[in-house]
Design an enzyme around this catalytic site. Structure first.
Site, PDB file in Angstrom:
ATOM      1  N   GLU A 178      11.687  68.006  45.987  1.00 52.96           N
ATOM      2  CA  GLU A 178      13.063  68.144  46.513  1.00 52.96           C
ATOM      3  C   GLU A 178      13.341  69.566  47.011  1.00 52.96           C
ATOM      4  O   GLU A 178      14.447  70.072  46.866  1.00 52.96           O
ATOM      5  CB  GLU A 178      14.113  67.745  45.465  1.00 52.96           C
ATOM      6  CG  GLU A 178      13.905  66.416  44.782  1.00 52.96           C
ATOM      7  CD  GLU A 178      13.693  65.264  45.756  1.00 52.96           C
ATOM      8  OE1 GLU A 178      14.040  65.379  46.930  1.00 52.96           O
ATOM      9  OE2 GLU A 178      13.136  64.246  45.317  1.00 52.96           O
ATOM     10  N   GLY A 179      12.355  70.154  47.616  1.00 56.59           N
ATOM     11  CA  GLY A 179      12.502  71.521  48.121  1.00 56.59           C
ATOM     12  C   GLY A 179      11.954  72.494  47.108  1.00 56.59           C
ATOM     13  O   GLY A 179      12.562  72.716  46.057  1.00 56.59           O
TER      14      GLY A 179
END
Lengths: 591, 591
Positions: free
Chosen positions: B435-436
């Site tokens: 997620e990043g």
């Protein structure tokens, strides 16, 4: 698959421009001319990158397997072991009287870093052997030395160290393994030891276990522990391998990493053993191995950080993702390489400035050991003893952190085993634990080493730092190094002062800050190393040395460390000065 | 085997004494009376500790296996999934119009923490589904919502998010997956996506993939990306599951951890897909999932730290090793428990003070989301958007560190898979990446969120801190909290000022400090949380609340955080203020 390139250039720089080994006055160092060390490092580097590195992933994937009492090592390990053995690498710094090559410890340390960086699990087989042969070399009788050393130096026979039992690791006084004296002077050893690295395998003709055990009727606790030589196969009088001894591998552990090394439960059932060193002084003999092993483990922390860093750099230059915020740098490509991004550089420089500083620290430690042993210098011995827990604890904590950072550069690919970055992290993780968990290193540093010799070694250390600053603070270009070092050293002294003022009344005041102190100490050491490397680089540039990019990069990397790592000492000092109450105030039930 | 105990008491304290949810004016929160929330937390806690936790090691050992296109999940996962589903847990905070239970996000967050702490891999199946249903809920047509939401809310159908391709992760503009419009308004999706969590399995009747792809002829780069719903099986008009769609699992990855979750390569071959949200605005729709997922990942970081901490405490009380330096504490035993040793406590308190502070931070964030959504409060939305990268980045970095520290308490046993501590570390490691990656979170914070709304949200944050200090600095007992918080907040503001003054001329001046800024921000947030918790505890003690040990322990734990963690802000500030030159000065070739 990851690759490994031996950092030979950096090692040569440290040997010849920073430590200036040839002029150091240490016996044997006068032979370490650049041509000679260059050749040794180059050859060792080839073994590391061409023979050992390709087996690293193999070792991780296959692991070791116990089948009908026999431990199978990963594919290719035996061949590689033969190559390392045949090249004489296993005895490079061992006593020529017993077949070693007699080079100083500093050479063995550099070779060890390369081999460990290329393949930690593999290199442990010879590393443990080296430690065991050192213990026999120092504490053994002439007969024991003649019997065991030649074969161990060549790794025809490998060695192990057996301390831990399931209920006791740090607190060895609790051990239950017994050694019952026999009429012929030998002992019958019975008990179970766990976490025995390289405990069983078939890469060597014999395995010489060094085993801590208690002789019944001896003193309680740690004072009743003795050290024994217990061979897997008894050794005949002519030196040949004889009958099997009463020692078997009960199990091998499934671990987070170092799968290529067999971590064994060793079961001793009236195994024949021979006292090594004095009765009930087993810990003293074992500490010959332990101190060597601790420096070796610090080296492993650095080595894993180095190889992880190398592969992070390769990926950061290769992987195209996003554009530089200051303008496109790779206009012909669909994106710029990762390395244009400031936070990627921040991470890579954390890594680079650590590994280069740590390598200097390690080799300084190795030179001090050579000075202590070869020049019989007690001050050098005291200084390196003081720094041993720092080399072990700080370098493995940071080394591990750096493998995590290197893995992070790969994003999702770092989490996938296929890319190999996870292995560096998983392998490095053990270095914070074995040979004394890092909390124990911090305890050793603050509880024992600081006050060793009435504090004279730590004072000598501070004097070294002070003298360096004094000599160099007015040299052009050195203020980026001497100013931060001065501040960091001041912080470290303030922490030491806090311990002195408060630790007498309540030792918890010191021990609650021990871990932070170990890290501060590490930063000051690396700061000093960067100062020395900067000085050597400035001199080289001034003298018109050819490779300006190398020296300028050194200076820039060093400035990064000073600017971005040394400020940690202030945080550690604040933590320490907050005192023991915040740490000790909770009842155990309220955790 | 490790155990998991749901931290229900701590959650109740946060809800009712710190956040005072019933009086918050957020619609629905008035129903969150202690009896009600207590019952929900207790039931969720039972599922976590009795159903999910025992499967955690099973999931790690067995992993997921791809056999003839079918993914086999670990033993017991299907049964547990049915139980979670039957209990209505999957839709606890979902829209009642589509079958959800309509509780606020804060309740879902607490349940999520428990389930993730007990079994992260398992909980991801429902977590991804939740995110996908949120995106459809916000961006879908009425028809899409009616078709997909009811089944996804019950997890009869699960969901996934498909962003990454082998050559692009962060830089999604490079993606190659194509969506070709068809006459009937649908699209044919073709391409390959990697790292798709829960991408394929048979625990649900259908899998609803949300897939980013480019419609040919659209704008270049990220502006030409659209989001599509691509079901594994097409859905008939009556809502029943129909024919297989053109999507298959090409491979599942071997990973460092989260083995119980199937991380898939998903191959789309002219699969039928339906545009979700507006054409070419796929990133906007995906960010509904992403923001939710980022908070969820921060929660996972905390959750792994919590469970690792719990097991570290158990071991530290149980394992006998050494004696307390201030005198024997367990005279009847052969040694004292580990927990008597100051450095063990230092480590446990690092962990405890982090998890409790982080939980407060997370629930504060969840309450802000409820306030933003249910009271349509744009300021709350701006504030939680600002803090989202901090919750994700800081809480997973620190969460991971804490699992490493917890593992360390076990010594050698921490490295052996048998004890389960390695799994917490290996599982937690992914939270820093997916997620990043956390570097991207730092970039989002400094490059985007700080200046969002003309800087009004960060100013609002500083005002919050300032007001808290002002209100409480003269309250008896609060100075241990307000003084360090003031200093840390001052450091954070100084860093922001440095970015403003230097980042305009050269954005690298800000970006080279982004990671440190994210960590400083996290410390200030946790400092504020500890201030609030201290205040609530002092009030409870003053009002004669029964469980004095609970509140006194809170105060002590908080004082530890303030004394021993907040000083990190000074180090981060120094790193930031050293500027971009030390970071950007090296040529790429010289790394």
């Amino acid at each position: 698959m990851p690759s490994y390139t031996a950092p030979t250039k950096d090692m040569s720089f440290l040997l010849h421009e920073v430590l200036k080994v040839e002029d150091s006055g240490i016996p044997g160092y006068e032979e370490l001319a650049p041509d000679f060390t260059g050749a040794v490092l180059e050859e060792a580097g080839k073994i590391a990158s061409q023979v050992l590195a390709p087996l690293n992933v193999v070792g991780d994937k296959e692991g070791c397997k116990l089948e009908n009492g026999v431990v199978r090592v990963p594919t290719g390990f035996q061949d590689a072991f033969n190559q390392v053995r045949d090249g004489g690498w296993t005895g490079i710094d061992c006593d020529p009287e017993y077949g070693g090559q007699g080079m100083p410890n500093i050479i063995g340390t550099m070779v060890g870093e390369m081999f460990s960086g290329a393949n930690q699990s593999f290199t442990m087989y010879q590393g443990l052997t080296h430690g065991a042969q050192s213990a026999i070399h120092v504490h053994g009788t002439d007969e024991q030395k003649a019997k065991f050393l030649p074969k161990m130096i060549t790794c025809e026979w490998t060695g192990t160290m057996n301390l831990t039992e399931s209920h006791c690791g740090t607190d060895l006084g609790l051990m239950r393994t017994k050694a019952v004296p026999q009429d012929d002077g030998s002992y019958k050893i019975t008990g179970e030891k766990i976490f025995i690295s390289a405990g069983e395998h078939e890469m060597s003709d014999n395995i010489i276990h060094l085993v801590l055990a208690k002789i019944p009727g001896g003193p309680e606790g740690i004072k009743g522990v003795s050290l024994f030589i217990v061979p897997k196969f008894k050794v005949n009088d002519d030196g040949s391998v004889g009958a099997a001894n009463g020692v078997t591998c009960g199990n091998i552990e499934e671990k987070m990493g170092i799968h290529g090394n067999s971590t064994c439960v060793m079961v001793y059932n009236e195994a024949e053993g021979y006292l090594l060193g004095e009765m009930h002084k087993g810990m003293r003999a074992m500490f010959t191995m332990m101190n060597e092993a601790r420096l070796g483990v610090g080296m492993q922390g650095l080595a894993q950080a180095e190889v992880a860093y190398q592969n992070a750099v390769i990926y950061a230059k290769d992987r195209l993702q996003g554009r530089a915020v200051t303008g496109v740098e790779n206009p012909d490509g669909p994106a710029d390489p990762l390395i244009v991004h400031p936070d990627i550089r921040r991470s890579l420089l954390d890594q680079k400035s650590f590994v280069e500083g740590a390598r200097a620290f390690l080799l300084w430690g190795a030179a001090l050991i050579d000075q202590a042993h070869l020049n019989n210098d007690k001050d050098a011995d005291g200084l390196v003893s003081l720094m041993t827990p720092v080399i072990k604890g700080f370098m493995t904590d940071k080394g591990y952190d750096m493998t995590v950072q290197a893995q992070q550069i790969y994003g999702g690919h770092g989490y996938i085993e296929e890319w190999g970055m996870s292995q560096f992290t998983r392998d490095a993780r053990i270095t914070m634990i074995y040979e004394g968990a890092n909390g124990v290193q911090a305890l050793d540093l603050v509880g024992r080493k600081l006050s060793s010799g009435g504090g004279k070694y730590v004072m000598a250390f501070f004097d070294l730092v002070k003298d360096f600053i004094k000599e160099n603070k007015d040299v052009d270009g050195m203020q980026d190094f001497t100013d931060p070092l001065k501040q960091a050293s001041k912080d470290l002294q303030a922490a030491g002062m806090f311990f002195m003022q408060n630790g007498m009344k309540n030792p918890n005041e010191a021990l609650a800050g021990s871990y932070d102190f170990m890290h501060m100490f590490g930063h000051v050491c690396l700061g000093l190393m960067w100062g020395r490397m900067a000085k050597a680089s400035l001199e080289a540039l001034k003298n018109g040395a050819g490779d300006t990019a190398f020296y300028e990069t050194k200076l820039k990397t060093g400035r990064y460390y000073m600017a971005r790592q040394l400020p940690a000492t202030g945080m550690h000092l604040a933590r320490i000065q907050s005192g023991a109450d915040v740490v000790m105030g909770l009842d155990a039930d309220n955790f």
